[in-house]
Design a protein around this motif. Structure first.
Motif, PDB file in Angstrom:
ATOM      1  N   MET A  47      -9.364  10.226   2.347  1.00  0.00           N
ATOM      2  CA  MET A  47      -9.248   8.909   2.990  1.00  0.00           C
ATOM      3  C   MET A  47     -10.361   7.969   2.534  1.00  0.00           C
ATOM      4  N   VAL A  48     -11.565   8.487   2.394  1.00  0.00           N
ATOM      5  CA  VAL A  48     -12.674   7.656   1.908  1.00  0.00           C
ATOM      6  C   VAL A  48     -12.419   7.252   0.458  1.00  0.00           C
ATOM      7  N   GLY A  49     -11.980   8.193  -0.364  1.00  0.00           N
ATOM      8  CA  GLY A  49     -11.654   7.869  -1.755  1.00  0.00           C
ATOM      9  C   GLY A  49     -10.570   6.814  -1.848  1.00  0.00           C
ATOM     10  N   TYR A  50      -9.535   6.938  -1.015  1.00  0.00           N
ATOM     11  CA  TYR A  50      -8.446   5.960  -0.988  1.00  0.00           C
ATOM     12  C   TYR A  50      -8.980   4.591  -0.584  1.00  0.00           C
ATOM     13  N   ALA A  51      -9.842   4.557   0.428  1.00  0.00           N
ATOM     14  CA  ALA A  51     -10.397   3.286   0.897  1.00  0.00           C
ATOM     15  C   ALA A  51     -11.245   2.620  -0.177  1.00  0.00           C
ATOM     16  N   VAL A  52     -12.067   3.393  -0.859  1.00  0.00           N
ATOM     17  CA  VAL A  52     -12.898   2.826  -1.929  1.00  0.00           C
ATOM     18  C   VAL A  52     -12.007   2.286  -3.043  1.00  0.00           C
ATOM     19  N   TYR A  53     -10.980   3.035  -3.404  1.00  0.00           N
ATOM     20  CA  TYR A  53     -10.033   2.567  -4.422  1.00  0.00           C
ATOM     21  C   TYR A  53      -9.378   1.251  -3.996  1.00  0.00           C
ATOM     22  N   LYS A  54      -8.854   1.200  -2.753  1.00  0.00           N
ATOM     23  CA  LYS A  54      -8.173  -0.004  -2.265  1.00  0.00           C
ATOM     24  C   LYS A  54      -9.122  -1.199  -2.232  1.00  0.00           C
ATOM     25  N   GLN A  55     -10.380  -0.961  -1.866  1.00  0.00           N
ATOM     26  CA  GLN A  55     -11.343  -2.058  -1.796  1.00  0.00           C
ATOM     27  C   GLN A  55     -11.686  -2.607  -3.172  1.00  0.00           C
ATOM     28  N   SER A  59       0.409  -8.447   7.256  1.00  0.00           N
ATOM     29  CA  SER A  59       0.098  -7.065   6.869  1.00  0.00           C
ATOM     30  C   SER A  59      -1.398  -6.773   6.862  1.00  0.00           C
ATOM     31  N   ARG A  60      -2.176  -7.649   7.454  1.00  0.00           N
ATOM     32  CA  ARG A  60      -3.632  -7.497   7.376  1.00  0.00           C
ATOM     33  C   ARG A  60      -4.167  -6.254   8.076  1.00  0.00           C
ATOM     34  N   PHE A  61      -3.449  -5.726   9.064  1.00  0.00           N
ATOM     35  CA  PHE A  61      -3.948  -4.566   9.790  1.00  0.00           C
ATOM     36  C   PHE A  61      -3.352  -3.246   9.295  1.00  0.00           C
ATOM     37  N   ARG A  62      -2.620  -3.279   8.192  1.00  0.00           N
ATOM     38  CA  ARG A  62      -1.937  -2.073   7.699  1.00  0.00           C
ATOM     39  C   ARG A  62      -2.903  -0.909   7.475  1.00  0.00           C
ATOM     40  N   LEU A  63      -4.004  -1.145   6.773  1.00  0.00           N
ATOM     41  CA  LEU A  63      -4.947  -0.063   6.486  1.00  0.00           C
ATOM     42  C   LEU A  63      -5.612   0.453   7.765  1.00  0.00           C
ATOM     43  N   ALA A  64      -5.935  -0.458   8.682  1.00  0.00           N
ATOM     44  CA  ALA A  64      -6.528  -0.039   9.960  1.00  0.00           C
ATOM     45  C   ALA A  64      -5.555   0.843  10.729  1.00  0.00           C
ATOM     46  N   ILE A  65      -4.284   0.492  10.708  1.00  0.00           N
ATOM     47  CA  ILE A  65      -3.273   1.292  11.403  1.00  0.00           C
ATOM     48  C   ILE A  65      -3.151   2.671  10.760  1.00  0.00           C
ATOM     49  N   ILE A  66      -3.180   2.716   9.431  1.00  0.00           N
ATOM     50  CA  ILE A  66      -3.106   4.007   8.730  1.00  0.00           C
ATOM     51  C   ILE A  66      -4.266   4.905   9.159  1.00  0.00           C
ATOM     52  N   TYR A  67      -5.482   4.358   9.146  1.00  0.00           N
ATOM     53  CA  TYR A  67      -6.644   5.155   9.558  1.00  0.00           C
ATOM     54  C   TYR A  67      -6.532   5.587  11.010  1.00  0.00           C
ATOM     55  N   GLY A  68      -6.088   4.696  11.878  1.00  0.00           N
ATOM     56  CA  GLY A  68      -5.945   5.039  13.287  1.00  0.00           C
ATOM     57  C   GLY A  68      -4.919   6.139  13.516  1.00  0.00           C
ATOM     58  N   VAL A  69      -3.775   6.023  12.853  1.00  0.00           N
ATOM     59  CA  VAL A  69      -2.725   7.030  13.019  1.00  0.00           C
ATOM     60  C   VAL A  69      -3.192   8.387  12.487  1.00  0.00           C
ATOM     61  N   VAL A  70      -3.808   8.392  11.315  1.00  0.00           N
ATOM     62  CA  VAL A  70      -4.296   9.662  10.757  1.00  0.00           C
ATOM     63  C   VAL A  70      -5.386  10.238  11.655  1.00  0.00           C
ATOM     64  N   GLY A  71      -6.273   9.391  12.165  1.00  0.00           N
ATOM     65  CA  GLY A  71      -7.325   9.863  13.071  1.00  0.00           C
ATOM     66  C   GLY A  71      -6.767  10.507  14.323  1.00  0.00           C
ATOM     67  N   ILE A  72      -5.736   9.895  14.883  1.00  0.00           N
ATOM     68  CA  ILE A  72      -5.103  10.467  16.083  1.00  0.00           C
ATOM     69  C   ILE A  72      -4.351  11.749  15.734  1.00  0.00           C
ATOM     70  N   ALA A  73      -3.656  11.739  14.594  1.00  0.00           N
ATOM     71  CA  ALA A  73      -2.873  12.918  14.186  1.00  0.00           C
ATOM     72  C   ALA A  73      -3.776  14.122  13.914  1.00  0.00           C
ATOM     73  N   ILE A  74      -4.917  13.877  13.291  1.00  0.00           N
ATOM     74  CA  ILE A  74      -5.851  14.965  12.990  1.00  0.00           C
ATOM     75  C   ILE A  74      -6.478  15.493  14.271  1.00  0.00           C
ATOM     76  N   GLY A  75      -6.701  14.599  15.194  1.00  0.00           N
ATOM     77  CA  GLY A  75      -7.359  15.008  16.436  1.00  0.00           C
ATOM     78  C   GLY A  75      -8.863  15.018  16.254  1.00  0.00           C
TER      79      GLY A  75
END
Length: 163
Positions: free
Chosen positions: A12-20, A30-46
């Motif tokens: 996820m960090v590598g993906y974020a650095v690439y996207k930035q 679509s401005r909150f798309r990446l924030a939503i992705i991180y939030g969903v993955v964070g909740i899914a991982i627990g």
């Protein structure tokens, strides 16, 4: 922390650095798309639990405050420009450094909380949720800076048409 969680955070960090580091069009809807992705993955991982005591709540508050401050700084220092009827944004070495620094500080706070006996319940999900908060604040500030340059509200808006 399980090895699988470490692999996920590194991905996820590598993906974020690439996207930035990539130029992208600023589009309001679509401005909150990446924030939503991180939030969903964070909740899914627990790995996120309600803080067990007052000091743990203080650490959580500091973590959220750090996310907001870093998000606002990154939003302020993200490069934004208009070109060909569209508005583009791209991270800089500073914004990428702020992101990586925040991730390191988040892990450091968790480590201090664990070894000080404040809380042993923090996890990768919590780190990803804090990154989501940071990315959301950055996205909103970038959007507000891009609007006067003519950024589109929706990807369905026609480029180059006066509103």
């Amino acid at each position: 922390m399980p090895a699988s969680s470490l692999v996920i955070i590194l991905a996820m960090v590598g993906y974020a650095v690439y996207k930035q580091s990539q130029r992208h069009e600023v589009v309001g809807s679509s401005r909150f798309r990446l924030a939503i992705i991180y939030g969903v993955v964070g909740i899914a991982i627990g790995g996120y639990h309600v803080p067990p005591n007052g000091l743990a709540w203080l650490f959580l508050g500091l973590s959220v405050a750090l996310s907001v401050v870093v998000g606002l700084a990154r939003g302020r220092y993200t490069r934004i420009w208009a070109e060909g009827g569209s508005v583009y944004a791209q991270g800089t070495a500073l914004t990428i450094g702020l992101f990586l620094g925040m991730v390191v500080v988040k892990f450091a706070l968790g480590t201090v909380a664990y070894f000080a006996g404040i809380s042993d319940s923090g996890g990768i999900g919590e780190v990803l949720l804090m990154i989501a908060v940071m990315v959301a604040f950055q996205a909103e500030l970038v959007w507000r800076r891009a609007q006067p340059l003519g950024a589109r509200e929706s990807s369905k808006d026609v480029v180059g048409v006066a509103r």
